[in-house]
Write a protein that holds these residues in place. Sequence first.
Motif, PDB file in Angstrom:
ATOM      1  N   GLY A   8       8.053   0.961 -11.798  1.00 39.26           N
ATOM      2  CA  GLY A   8       6.707   0.736 -12.306  1.00 39.26           C
ATOM      3  C   GLY A   8       5.690   0.963 -11.207  1.00 39.26           C
ATOM      4  O   GLY A   8       5.988   1.545 -10.171  1.00 39.26           O
ATOM      5  N   GLY A   9       4.503   0.458 -11.412  1.00 35.46           N
ATOM      6  CA  GLY A   9       3.456   0.611 -10.419  1.00 35.46           C
ATOM      7  C   GLY A   9       2.773   1.955 -10.517  1.00 35.46           C
ATOM      8  O   GLY A   9       3.007   2.728 -11.443  1.00 35.46           O
ATOM      9  N   GLY A  10       1.902   2.226  -9.544  1.00 37.21           N
ATOM     10  CA  GLY A  10       1.206   3.492  -9.516  1.00 37.21           C
ATOM     11  C   GLY A  10      -0.299   3.329  -9.404  1.00 37.21           C
ATOM     12  O   GLY A  10      -0.793   2.335  -8.883  1.00 37.21           O
ATOM     13  N   LEU A  11      -1.014   4.317  -9.891  1.00 41.93           N
ATOM     14  CA  LEU A  11      -2.476   4.367  -9.820  1.00 41.93           C
ATOM     15  C   LEU A  11      -3.066   4.071 -11.191  1.00 41.93           C
ATOM     16  O   LEU A  11      -2.619   4.643 -12.191  1.00 41.93           O
ATOM     17  N   VAL A  12      -4.057   3.184 -11.217  1.00 40.46           N
ATOM     18  CA  VAL A  12      -4.676   2.815 -12.479  1.00 40.46           C
ATOM     19  C   VAL A  12      -6.145   2.522 -12.231  1.00 40.46           C
ATOM     20  O   VAL A  12      -6.530   2.117 -11.123  1.00 40.46           O
ATOM     21  N   GLN A  13      -6.955   2.706 -13.245  1.00 39.47           N
ATOM     22  CA  GLN A  13      -8.364   2.365 -13.125  1.00 39.47           C
ATOM     23  C   GLN A  13      -8.575   0.872 -13.369  1.00 39.47           C
ATOM     24  O   GLN A  13      -7.756   0.211 -14.022  1.00 39.47           O
ATOM     25  N   ALA A  14      -9.668   0.373 -12.850  1.00 37.04           N
ATOM     26  CA  ALA A  14     -10.009  -1.038 -13.045  1.00 37.04           C
ATOM     27  C   ALA A  14     -10.031  -1.374 -14.542  1.00 37.04           C
ATOM     28  O   ALA A  14     -10.363  -0.516 -15.373  1.00 37.04           O
ATOM     29  N   VAL A  15      -9.623  -2.584 -14.838  1.00 35.59           N
ATOM     30  CA  VAL A  15      -9.452  -3.181 -16.173  1.00 35.59           C
ATOM     31  C   VAL A  15      -8.244  -2.611 -16.913  1.00 35.59           C
ATOM     32  O   VAL A  15      -7.954  -3.019 -18.044  1.00 35.59           O
ATOM     33  N   GLY A  16      -7.522  -1.684 -16.247  1.00 36.27           N
ATOM     34  CA  GLY A  16      -6.316  -1.158 -16.860  1.00 36.27           C
ATOM     35  C   GLY A  16      -5.140  -2.108 -16.692  1.00 36.27           C
ATOM     36  O   GLY A  16      -5.284  -3.229 -16.172  1.00 36.27           O
ATOM     37  N   SER A  17      -3.961  -1.646 -17.116  1.00 39.48           N
ATOM     38  CA  SER A  17      -2.756  -2.460 -17.075  1.00 39.48           C
ATOM     39  C   SER A  17      -1.598  -1.680 -16.458  1.00 39.48           C
ATOM     40  O   SER A  17      -1.555  -0.449 -16.521  1.00 39.48           O
ATOM     41  N   LEU A  18      -0.687  -2.433 -15.871  1.00 44.08           N
ATOM     42  CA  LEU A  18       0.563  -1.886 -15.354  1.00 44.08           C
ATOM     43  C   LEU A  18       1.667  -2.906 -15.598  1.00 44.08           C
ATOM     44  O   LEU A  18       1.405  -4.105 -15.707  1.00 44.08           O
ATOM     45  N   ARG A  19       2.884  -2.404 -15.626  1.00 41.88           N
ATOM     46  CA  ARG A  19       4.032  -3.290 -15.799  1.00 41.88           C
ATOM     47  C   ARG A  19       5.101  -2.919 -14.788  1.00 41.88           C
ATOM     48  O   ARG A  19       5.468  -1.748 -14.654  1.00 41.88           O
ATOM     49  N   PHE A  20       5.589  -3.935 -14.083  1.00 46.95           N
ATOM     50  CA  PHE A  20       6.678  -3.770 -13.133  1.00 46.95           C
ATOM     51  C   PHE A  20       7.962  -4.330 -13.719  1.00 46.95           C
ATOM     52  O   PHE A  20       7.935  -5.277 -14.496  1.00 46.95           O
ATOM     53  N   SER A  21       9.058  -3.785 -13.279  1.00 50.89           N
ATOM     54  CA  SER A  21      10.335  -4.430 -13.508  1.00 50.89           C
ATOM     55  C   SER A  21      11.131  -4.394 -12.215  1.00 50.89           C
ATOM     56  O   SER A  21      10.893  -3.541 -11.358  1.00 50.89           O
ATOM     57  N   CYS A  22      12.045  -5.310 -12.078  1.00 52.05           N
ATOM     58  CA  CYS A  22      12.875  -5.397 -10.876  1.00 52.05           C
ATOM     59  C   CYS A  22      14.243  -5.896 -11.298  1.00 52.05           C
ATOM     60  O   CYS A  22      14.366  -7.021 -11.809  1.00 52.05           O
ATOM     61  N   ALA A  23      15.246  -5.072 -11.087  1.00 50.23           N
ATOM     62  CA  ALA A  23      16.606  -5.398 -11.510  1.00 50.23           C
ATOM     63  C   ALA A  23      17.483  -5.723 -10.313  1.00 50.23           C
ATOM     64  O   ALA A  23      17.513  -4.952  -9.334  1.00 50.23           O
ATOM     65  N   ALA A  24      18.184  -6.823 -10.402  1.00 46.72           N
ATOM     66  CA  ALA A  24      19.144  -7.203  -9.369  1.00 46.72           C
ATOM     67  C   ALA A  24      20.527  -6.730  -9.782  1.00 46.72           C
ATOM     68  O   ALA A  24      20.909  -6.838 -10.950  1.00 46.72           O
ATOM     69  N   TYR A 108      20.391 -16.861  -1.090  1.00 47.08           N
ATOM     70  CA  TYR A 108      19.692 -16.040  -0.100  1.00 47.08           C
ATOM     71  C   TYR A 108      18.588 -15.279  -0.818  1.00 47.08           C
ATOM     72  O   TYR A 108      18.777 -14.802  -1.940  1.00 47.08           O
ATOM     73  N   ARG A 109      17.405 -15.173  -0.164  1.00 47.59           N
ATOM     74  CA  ARG A 109      16.293 -14.459  -0.794  1.00 47.59           C
ATOM     75  C   ARG A 109      16.392 -12.971  -0.508  1.00 47.59           C
ATOM     76  O   ARG A 109      16.296 -12.542   0.645  1.00 47.59           O
ATOM     77  N   TYR A 110      16.538 -12.219  -1.549  1.00 47.30           N
ATOM     78  CA  TYR A 110      16.548 -10.765  -1.451  1.00 47.30           C
ATOM     79  C   TYR A 110      15.173 -10.211  -1.844  1.00 47.30           C
ATOM     80  O   TYR A 110      14.460 -10.811  -2.661  1.00 47.30           O
ATOM     81  N   TRP A 111      14.845  -9.050  -1.258  1.00 51.02           N
ATOM     82  CA  TRP A 111      13.566  -8.417  -1.503  1.00 51.02           C
ATOM     83  C   TRP A 111      13.763  -7.013  -2.058  1.00 51.02           C
ATOM     84  O   TRP A 111      14.693  -6.303  -1.658  1.00 51.02           O
ATOM     85  N   GLY A 112      12.853  -6.629  -2.955  1.00 51.20           N
ATOM     86  CA  GLY A 112      12.833  -5.259  -3.421  1.00 51.20           C
ATOM     87  C   GLY A 112      12.220  -4.344  -2.377  1.00 51.20           C
ATOM     88  O   GLY A 112      11.749  -4.782  -1.335  1.00 51.20           O
ATOM     89  N   GLN A 113      12.215  -3.054  -2.684  1.00 51.35           N
ATOM     90  CA  GLN A 113      11.773  -2.061  -1.706  1.00 51.35           C
ATOM     91  C   GLN A 113      10.259  -1.979  -1.582  1.00 51.35           C
ATOM     92  O   GLN A 113       9.752  -1.384  -0.637  1.00 51.35           O
ATOM     93  N   GLY A 114       9.544  -2.552  -2.509  1.00 53.73           N
ATOM     94  CA  GLY A 114       8.088  -2.497  -2.482  1.00 53.73           C
ATOM     95  C   GLY A 114       7.566  -1.304  -3.261  1.00 53.73           C
ATOM     96  O   GLY A 114       8.120  -0.196  -3.172  1.00 53.73           O
ATOM     97  N   THR A 115       6.515  -1.530  -4.036  1.00 49.28           N
ATOM     98  CA  THR A 115       5.917  -0.472  -4.850  1.00 49.28           C
ATOM     99  C   THR A 115       4.392  -0.545  -4.720  1.00 49.28           C
ATOM    100  O   THR A 115       3.810  -1.612  -4.852  1.00 49.28           O
ATOM    101  N   GLN A 116       3.791   0.581  -4.470  1.00 49.98           N
ATOM    102  CA  GLN A 116       2.350   0.638  -4.288  1.00 49.98           C
ATOM    103  C   GLN A 116       1.625   0.565  -5.630  1.00 49.98           C
ATOM    104  O   GLN A 116       1.988   1.262  -6.582  1.00 49.98           O
ATOM    105  N   VAL A 117       0.604  -0.273  -5.676  1.00 52.61           N
ATOM    106  CA  VAL A 117      -0.332  -0.313  -6.804  1.00 52.61           C
ATOM    107  C   VAL A 117      -1.721  -0.049  -6.252  1.00 52.61           C
ATOM    108  O   VAL A 117      -2.161  -0.710  -5.313  1.00 52.61           O
ATOM    109  N   THR A 118      -2.386   0.929  -6.820  1.00 49.20           N
ATOM    110  CA  THR A 118      -3.748   1.254  -6.416  1.00 49.20           C
ATOM    111  C   THR A 118      -4.644   1.169  -7.636  1.00 49.20           C
ATOM    112  O   THR A 118      -4.398   1.847  -8.636  1.00 49.20           O
ATOM    113  N   VAL A 119      -5.663   0.338  -7.533  1.00 47.73           N
ATOM    114  CA  VAL A 119      -6.613   0.161  -8.636  1.00 47.73           C
ATOM    115  C   VAL A 119      -7.948   0.746  -8.201  1.00 47.73           C
ATOM    116  O   VAL A 119      -8.562   0.276  -7.237  1.00 47.73           O
TER     117      VAL A 119
END
Length: 121
Positions: A8-24, A108-119
């Motif tokens: 998920g993630g990516g570039l979106v204009q203000a007041v828009g929407s995005l949806r992330f998912s993260c699978a372990a 143990y706390r695992y972390w995802g790789q990180g995804t850029q969101v630009t609004v």
Amino acid sequence: QVQLVESGGGLVQAVGSLRFSCAASGTIFSINVMGWYRQAPGKQRELVATISSSGSTKYADSVKGRFTISRDNAKNTVYLQMNSLKPEDTAVYYCTADIQSVQNTYYYRYWGQGTQVTVSS
């Protein structure tokens, strides 16, 4: 081995929407709290939202009413629905999961790789 993979993630204009998912995936015995953090340029990483295994949620004040965290325990997946996005939401978003693998007796706390969101404004 355990890993978290975000999508998920990516570039979106203000007041828009995005949806992330993260699978372990991997040698998972149990997952406790799952969540999302974000880090904007020049700022410290901050908590966005968390959700317990029973579904209790917590949100940063800055996202309350706009973001919704949810999870599917059968799929070991956490989601983040982001609505009414603002330019100040621009950041790299990271998912987290407190996981007990089959080899261990602790979480143990695992972390995802990180995804850029630009609004954009």
